[in-house]
Design an enzyme around this catalytic site. Structure first.
Site, PDB file in Angstrom:
ATOM      1  N   ASP A 138      21.949 -19.473  24.791  1.00 31.20           N
ATOM      2  CA  ASP A 138      21.505 -19.266  23.417  1.00 31.20           C
ATOM      3  C   ASP A 138      21.634 -20.532  22.569  1.00 31.20           C
ATOM      4  OD1 ASP A 138      20.511 -17.726  21.330  1.00 31.20           O
ATOM      5  OD2 ASP A 138      22.498 -17.140  20.647  1.00 31.20           O
ATOM      6  N   CYS A 188      28.363 -23.191  33.394  1.00 31.49           N
ATOM      7  CA  CYS A 188      27.639 -22.669  32.237  1.00 31.49           C
ATOM      8  C   CYS A 188      26.563 -21.645  32.592  1.00 31.49           C
ATOM      9  CB  CYS A 188      26.991 -23.822  31.463  1.00 31.49           C
ATOM     10  SG  CYS A 188      28.164 -24.769  30.468  1.00 31.49           S
ATOM     11  N   CYS A 198      14.851 -13.664  10.824  1.00 28.10           N
ATOM     12  CA  CYS A 198      15.991 -12.960  10.242  1.00 28.10           C
ATOM     13  C   CYS A 198      15.708 -12.660   8.773  1.00 28.10           C
ATOM     14  CB  CYS A 198      17.255 -13.809  10.366  1.00 28.10           C
ATOM     15  SG  CYS A 198      18.776 -12.964   9.859  1.00 28.10           S
TER      16      CYS A 198
END
Length: 382
Positions: free
Chosen positions: A277, A261, A18
């Site tokens: 994630d 999930c 990032c």
């Protein structure tokens, strides 16, 4: 080939890389997860294998969710390849959906134009006005990113890209729900999502930027009170939409509210596959798209075990009147103990406060919608 359920793909083409360094980002520690490379970029070979293998499965809609790190680090050329491959491997009559979550600092006119042409839904991370947003969403040199995000929003609007706002609720804005809501709504940012910030240190203590359960509950109550005054049909708040969808159709849009999930697969830049994630870890690696079929991944024992984590509930959860709308919250916010018993979510008190405050009004809104839709709409028993 048929599957028990459809599976969207959450794809991380740059892994955790990032251009910002937000202190609360749970992927800061993940930047060293793949230590063999300083930069992580999805290769053309991996992208081709990803799109071709996924679009060979039988899905009602082929759903690609591009995330990071920051996926726009790859620039326009990468996303041109994405849409070209989707067209190459697509089936007649089959739908393709692309969405992208971004800090929006690298959005250009050319990229926005491409997103508009191929109907990408873009999620823009914006934590509020500059004094709030710049508290945590900063460049490595400490400079805030607010002004660049605002420019990107103008760019997306100029090219008529569908986008929504994602706000992380931290200690910096948890007491300012009304201010946030008015700030976004007054600017015509009518599609909003609020995510509670809960992070733990190595000793299991909440990080300073995290919020408490009570603070989360008060935030949601204030947000709800502002929204219900005049905006129930004008402003979309993802959590509120999901509650209404659950009441009307019997199924939620938000995975936190579901009882299993197994909602999607995470695909890392090198083709490694994980179940969520928030749970990209070595012990939960399911396989790799070059060596494992999607059928094998769907039926993985590790994936099955991961799905059952939602059912590891505390006694307090099992006796809660709002269980169907929370299902114990996300497992990352609760601690599973031996015997598959779990402590309640650290946000449990807040969820209960919010549901007690708002539930009757949600039921009223759901009843209105059911009447408008008519008797042909199927409703599952809750």
């Amino acid at each position: 080939m048929k599957y028990a359920h459809s599976f969207p793909l959450l794809i991380k083409p740059v892994s955790a890389d990032c251009n910002l360094r937000c202190p609360y980002c749970f992927y800061l520690d993940h930047m060293s997860f793949y230590p063999d490379q300083s930069k992580h970029r999805m290769s053309d070979e991996t992208l081709n294998q990803l799109v071709s293998s996924y679009m060979a499965t039988n899905q009602p809609v082929y759903t690609f969710i591009w995330q990071g790190g920051e996926p726009t680090l790859l620039g326009l050329e990468f996303f041109r390849k994405v849409t070209s491959l989707q067209q190459k491997y697509g089936k007649q009559g089959a739908g393709v959906s692309n969405s992208l979550q971004t800090n929006a600092t690298l959005i250009t006119d050319e990229l926005a134009q491409h997103f508009a042409q191929y109907r990408f839904l873009v999620g823009v991370s914006l934590d509020g006005p500059p004094n709030i947003h710049n508290r945590y969403r900063r460049y490595p040199d400490g400079k805030g990113s607010y002004s660049d995000v605002k420019k990107a929003i103008s760019c997306l609007r100029r090219h008529r890209v569908d986008f929504n706002i994602l706000t992380l609720v931290t200690e910096a804005n948890v007491n300012r729900a009304r201010e946030l809501y008015r700030y976004f709504s007054d600017q015509g940012l009518l599609f909003q999502q609020y995510i509670p910030c809960v992070g733990f240190d190595v000793d299991g203590h909440l990080q300073p930027y995290s919020i408490s359960g009570k603070a989360w509950g008060l935030f949601l109550c204030q947000l709800f009170d502002e929204w219900r005054l005049r905006d129930t049909r004008r402003v979309s708040i993802r959590l509120f939409d999901s509650i209404i969808q659950k009441l009307v159709f019997g199924r939620p849009a938000d995975c936190n509210m579901d009882n299993d999930c197994r909602k999607y697969f995470v695909v890392e830049y090198n083709g490694d596959v994980y179940p969520c994630d928030f749970f990209v870890s070595h012990e939960l690696k399911l396989g790799n798209i070059f060596t494992d079929s999607w059928e094998k991944l769907v039926n993985s024992p590790v994936y099955k075990e991961f799905g059952t984590r939602k059912s590891a509930l505390s006694d307090a959860c099992n006796n809660c009147e709002y269980l169907a709308f929370c299902n114990g919250d996300c497992p990352r916010r609760r601690t599973v103990k031996k015997g598959l018993h779990a402590s309640p979510s650290v946000l449990c008190a807040g969820w209960r406060l919010f549901f007690k405050h708002s539930f009757s009004e949600f039921e009223r809104l759901a009843a209105e919608i059911k009447t408008e839709l008519g008797p042909v709409i199927p409703t599952e028993k809750i």
